[in-house]
Design a protein around this motif. Structure first.
Motif, PDB file in Angstrom:
ATOM      1  N   ILE A   1      -6.086  -1.647  -5.228  1.00 22.71           N
ATOM      2  CA  ILE A   1      -6.168  -1.931  -3.794  1.00 22.71           C
ATOM      3  C   ILE A   1      -7.138  -3.079  -3.540  1.00 22.71           C
ATOM      4  O   ILE A   1      -6.978  -3.845  -2.597  1.00 22.71           O
ATOM      5  CB  ILE A   1      -6.579  -0.647  -3.035  1.00 22.71           C
ATOM      6  CG1 ILE A   1      -5.422   0.344  -3.099  1.00 22.71           C
ATOM      7  CG2 ILE A   1      -6.948  -0.931  -1.594  1.00 22.71           C
ATOM      8  CD1 ILE A   1      -5.711   1.677  -2.506  1.00 22.71           C
TER       9      ILE A   1
ATOM     10  N   ILE B   1      -5.678  -2.876   5.333  1.00 26.54           N
ATOM     11  CA  ILE B   1      -6.462  -1.891   4.572  1.00 26.54           C
ATOM     12  C   ILE B   1      -7.432  -1.168   5.499  1.00 26.54           C
ATOM     13  O   ILE B   1      -7.620   0.040   5.415  1.00 26.54           O
ATOM     14  CB  ILE B   1      -7.231  -2.591   3.429  1.00 26.54           C
ATOM     15  CG1 ILE B   1      -6.255  -3.238   2.453  1.00 26.54           C
ATOM     16  CG2 ILE B   1      -8.123  -1.597   2.706  1.00 26.54           C
ATOM     17  CD1 ILE B   1      -6.924  -4.088   1.410  1.00 26.54           C
TER      18      ILE B   1
ATOM     19  N   GLY C   1      -4.283   6.143  -3.087  1.00 26.46           N
ATOM     20  CA  GLY C   1      -3.867   5.347  -4.231  1.00 26.46           C
ATOM     21  C   GLY C   1      -4.638   5.670  -5.494  1.00 26.46           C
ATOM     22  O   GLY C   1      -4.464   5.024  -6.517  1.00 26.46           O
TER      23      GLY C   1
ATOM     24  N   LEU D   1      -5.369  -6.160  -3.122  1.00 29.34           N
ATOM     25  CA  LEU D   1      -4.301  -6.175  -2.118  1.00 29.34           C
ATOM     26  C   LEU D   1      -4.358  -7.402  -1.191  1.00 29.34           C
ATOM     27  O   LEU D   1      -3.313  -7.951  -0.834  1.00 29.34           O
ATOM     28  CB  LEU D   1      -4.368  -4.886  -1.300  1.00 29.34           C
ATOM     29  CG  LEU D   1      -3.035  -4.299  -0.838  1.00 29.34           C
ATOM     30  CD1 LEU D   1      -2.045  -4.229  -1.971  1.00 29.34           C
ATOM     31  CD2 LEU D   1      -3.259  -2.927  -0.238  1.00 29.34           C
TER      32      LEU D   1
ATOM     33  N   ARG E   1      -4.862   4.335   2.481  1.00 32.36           N
ATOM     34  CA  ARG E   1      -5.568   3.554   1.457  1.00 32.36           C
ATOM     35  C   ARG E   1      -6.272   4.441   0.439  1.00 32.36           C
ATOM     36  O   ARG E   1      -6.570   4.022  -0.665  1.00 32.36           O
ATOM     37  CB  ARG E   1      -6.582   2.624   2.113  1.00 32.36           C
ATOM     38  CG  ARG E   1      -7.697   3.357   2.802  1.00 32.36           C
ATOM     39  CD  ARG E   1      -8.768   2.466   3.333  1.00 32.36           C
ATOM     40  NE  ARG E   1      -9.754   3.290   4.001  1.00 32.36           N
ATOM     41  CZ  ARG E   1     -10.133   3.149   5.267  1.00 32.36           C
ATOM     42  NH1 ARG E   1      -9.612   2.200   6.002  1.00 32.36           N
ATOM     43  NH2 ARG E   1     -11.029   3.954   5.785  1.00 32.36           N
TER      44      ARG E   1
ATOM     45  N   SER F   1      -9.338   2.737  -7.590  1.00 29.80           N
ATOM     46  CA  SER F   1      -9.057   1.333  -7.785  1.00 29.80           C
ATOM     47  C   SER F   1     -10.312   0.711  -8.351  1.00 29.80           C
ATOM     48  O   SER F   1     -11.250   0.424  -7.629  1.00 29.80           O
ATOM     49  CB  SER F   1      -8.689   0.700  -6.451  1.00 29.80           C
ATOM     50  OG  SER F   1      -8.722  -0.692  -6.530  1.00 29.80           O
TER      51      SER F   1
ATOM     52  N   LEU G   1       0.840  -1.201   0.000  1.00 33.01           N
ATOM     53  CA  LEU G   1       0.000   0.000   0.000  1.00 33.01           C
ATOM     54  C   LEU G   1       0.878   1.255   0.000  1.00 33.01           C
ATOM     55  O   LEU G   1       0.589   2.230  -0.706  1.00 33.01           O
ATOM     56  CB  LEU G   1      -0.921  -0.022   1.221  1.00 33.01           C
ATOM     57  CG  LEU G   1      -2.042   1.013   1.264  1.00 33.01           C
ATOM     58  CD1 LEU G   1      -2.946   0.852   0.063  1.00 33.01           C
ATOM     59  CD2 LEU G   1      -2.855   0.867   2.539  1.00 33.01           C
TER      60      LEU G   1
END
Lengths: 316, 420
Positions: free
Chosen positions: B91, B238, B156, B94, B153, B159, B80
């Motif tokens: 993510i 997460i 990013g 992940l 989180r 996602s 992450l």
């Protein structure tokens, strides 16, 4: 040289203390098949009782009373807890002792709080016994060693010479046969469990003030004692003895040394450019490694000799 | 075992129903607090089920299962952080990183630890867990020392169209992965390996006679369990956006073991029940009292004593009674037992809270219990506690006899020939 001798003496006194814990644990394990997670909780109870009783009536009575109280509690736990769990199998017994350890820690939190208590070495022993160059050896360490050795002798002669000891030894390997001969094996179990707890309690009384008396002490020493029992061979008293001394000396030596991988490399004439995680690893000192050395020993033992030093049968 | 082929409503239907309910919960509860509790619950469910692969299916009691979830969590948090640093990776996927990390460390440590079974296995896993935690403290660069490693989180970017900026989105991610993991783990239990694992639990010696290598079976089951533990770890990374070394410790492993045992490892939904109950206790009781681990330990000991197979075994126990429509005959006895149990609990709570305040040197702080103010040092508190304990214990003893006689009557109706 002086460093060596003092470290060796300290290591031996620590190792003997560990043996007071591991002997009870390995006997209980060998006889009853129970991995007693609460064993070091009895050690902690011994330390706290020792602290409390020595505040009321002094250290010397506490040295006698606290282990007896802890042993009594242990016997009650066996009689009314473990024996009830026995019919559900070893895993249920293990879970019971795990729950018990959890509860004892919480009770200690409740009664004595989360911070360490001020459990002091008795004034009569709070002095230096002898000095070797700049190193000093404390009288209390010697006293600890003396108590452990006396206990060791009592344990040895009790197990090999007394009638009860012989029954205990026989119940280790052939419980059914012993029962068939008319001996009360459950009562022997209670005796061993209570005795083992009392021994752990005694270790707590003399170890609690030498080290530290706080709610985390049971868990801290617990896994070390487990390592000793595995390394020595499950259920073997001799194995536990050798394992205790080995780990006691190993931890004391490594805690006092300042060797590191980098230093080793430099001694070998290699000034290699260590970078990144390798540099982090190389600069770790042996003294920092001290807490994990016993576990390394455990892993090494599992690879080389899975049954332990003195273990004979490979149980599945 | 397999209810689908028998066309009955079985575990698989129950998993799907459970997943549907879990996914629809945010429509009914949108408060942040409830969503985060539900998220913790989902993570705990995956973790407890992975533990029950070891303990429930293969009879391997591990005290180091959190090593795999913790290392999975660390891998996920580093991934992450890399995503925060510009690496493109969804993510949503992940948890797979965490699972793979669990798998890798499962190969590394599992090969050694599964060499032995039973009690030695328990001790070895404990030692490995201590080893990994102690090692982690030595490597502050990788594990963050006391502070742990954190990442963001939400930084990013998108996602697959989701930003994971709100707790609801994270909850959907967790619930989705939970459903997939539950299905995958249920499927694993149906494979030949899953069945052989059961045989290993029940009789390892006979399994060897048939020609299976016990170590190989243990190792493979352990691998699968480590994989799902890694997924649970990544989900927690997460969810909380931070991973600490404590998450790999023996205490964390003990917690998942307690969940599984309280719920019951004998059935698929046992660990799920345990995870739900323990998470609820953690979030609700801990808000009221610092002594919550005490009550938690008490619950554990009561379950071990009264229902060693876990709470879910009680459901199984009552199934025939329910089918015979005689459940109502047990109810009066249960009601009496419940009331006396509550009285005992009130006595214990009063005593524990009073001791806690007393030892905490907070004699000034008053104790508000059951709508009444108690002073921890007054005699009234102790009289209340003592009499509640005595009364409750006596009632409990009487109600045990009542429950026993009610059961006898019900059993006599169920199977008239089997009563002594």
């Amino acid at each position: 040289m002086d460093f060596l001798i003092v470290s060796l003496l300290n290591g031996l006194s620590y190792g003997l203390l560990l043996f007071m814990l591991s002997s009870g644990l390995t006997l209980i394990l060998g006889m009853m098949g129970v991995l007693n997670f609460a064993h070091t909780s009895f050690y902690m109870l011994g330390a706290y009782f020792g602290y409390q009783i020595s505040r009321w009536v002094g250290f010397w009575p506490a040295l006698l009373i606290a282990p007896l109280v802890v042993g009594g509690i242990g016997a009650l736990v066996e009689r009314f807890g473990l024996r009830r769990m026995h019919r559900y199998g070893h895993v249920a017994e293990l879970l019971f002792t795990f729950g018990l350890a959890f509860m004892i820690e919480e009770i200690v939190h409740l009664v004595w709080g989360r911070a360490p208590v001020e459990y002091r070495i008795p004034a009569a022993l709070d002095r230096t016994l002898f000095s070797l160059f700049q190193f000093q050896y404390s009288a209390y360490r010697a006293f600890m060693m003396l108590v452990s050795l006396v206990m060791l002798a009592v344990l040895y002669f009790g197990l090999t010479r007394s009638r009860t000891g012989l029954i205990i030894q026989a119940s280790l390997t052939h419980p059914q046969a012993v029962e068939a001969l008319g001996h009360n094996v459950p009562r022997t179990f209670m005796l061993v469990f209570g005795g083992g707890s009392a021994l752990a309690g005694l270790a707590g009384v003399i170890g609690g003030n030498a080290f530290i008396t706080e709610p985390g002490m049971a868990a801290a020493v617990g896994s070390i004692v487990f390592v000793i029992v595995v390394v020595g061979g499950m259920g073997s008293l001799y194995g536990a003895f050798i394992g205790s001394l080995l780990i006691g000396v190993l931890q004391t030596f490594s805690a006092a040394s300042d060797l590191s991988l980098r230093k080793l490399f430099e001694l070998a004439g290699m000034h290699a450019a260590l970078t990144g995680p390798t540099a982090e690893l190389a600069s770790v000192k042996l003294s920092q490694l001290a807490p994990i050395l016993p576990y390394f020993l455990l892993v090494a033992m599992l690879i080389l000799r899975p049954q332990g030093l003195m273990g004979i049968r490979e149980e599945e | 075992m397999n209810d689908i082929t028998r066309g009955r409503f079985g575990t698989l239907h129950l998993i799907l129903l459970f997943g549907l309910v879990a996914l629809s919960l945010p429509w009914f509860f949108s408060q942040e607090f409830i969503l985060s509790t539900l998220s913790s619950m989902g993570i705990a469910i995956v973790f407890a089920l992975s533990y029950s692969m070891l303990y429930g299916q293969a009879g391997m009691l591990s005290f180091g299962h959190a090593v795999y979830s913790g290392l999975g969590a660390y891998s996920a948090i580093h991934a992450l952080a890399a995503i925060n640093g510009g690496v493109t990776f969804p993510i949503t996927l992940l948890p797979l990183v965490g699972g793979l990390a669990g798998l890798v460390f499962g190969v590394l440590f599992g090969y050694l630890s599964t060499k032995r079974a039973g009690t030695p296995f328990a001790m070895i896993t404990l030692g490995l867990s201590e080893l990994v935690s102690a090692y982690a403290y030595m490597m502050p660069g990788l594990f963050g020392g006391e502070l742990g490693i954190s990442a963001n989180r939400a930084a990013g970017g998108l996602s697959w169209g989701v930003t994971y900026a709100t707790q609801a989105q994270v909850y959907y991610l967790i619930a989705g992965w939970m459903l997939m993991c539950m299905l995958a783990m249920y499927a694993f239990f149906q494979t030949p390996l899953g069945t052989i694992a059961n045989a290993l639990r029940d009789n390892a010696e006979r399994l060897r006679f048939v020609g299976y290598d016990a170590h190989t079976v243990r190792f493979r089951v352990h691998l699968a369990a480590s994989f799902f533990a890694g997924i649970a770890g990544a989900l927690s990374a997460i969810n909380y956006e931070i991973v600490t070394i404590d998450s790999m410790g023996v205490a964390a492993s003990g917690m998942v073991m307690l969940m599984t045992v309280i719920g019951g490892a004998g059935s698929f939904f046992g660990p799920v029940l345990g995870a739900v109950i323990v998470t609820l206790l953690q979030t609700t009781v801990s808000a009221y009292t610092h002594a919550w681990p005490f009550y938690f330990g008490l619950l554990f000991l009561v379950v071990i004593f009264c229902a060693p197979e876990g709470l879910s075994s009680l459901v199984r126990l009552h199934q025939p009674v329910w089918r015979a429509k005689s459940f109502a005959r047990l109810l009066p006895a249960y009601a009496v037992a419940l009331v006396s149990g509550l009285i005992v609990l009130a006595g214990i709570v009063a005593a524990v809270e009073a001791i806690y305040r007393f030892s905490d040197n907070a004699a000034a702080s008053m104790l508000v219990l059951f709508g009444t103010v108690f002073s921890p040092v007054s005699a009234a508190t102790w009289i209340f506690s003592g009499s509640a304990l005595a009364l409750g214990a006596a009632l409990l003893l009487a109600s045990t006899l009542y429950v026993k006689s009610s059961w006898k009557a019900v059993l006599a109706r169920l199977e008239p020939s089997n009563v002594d």
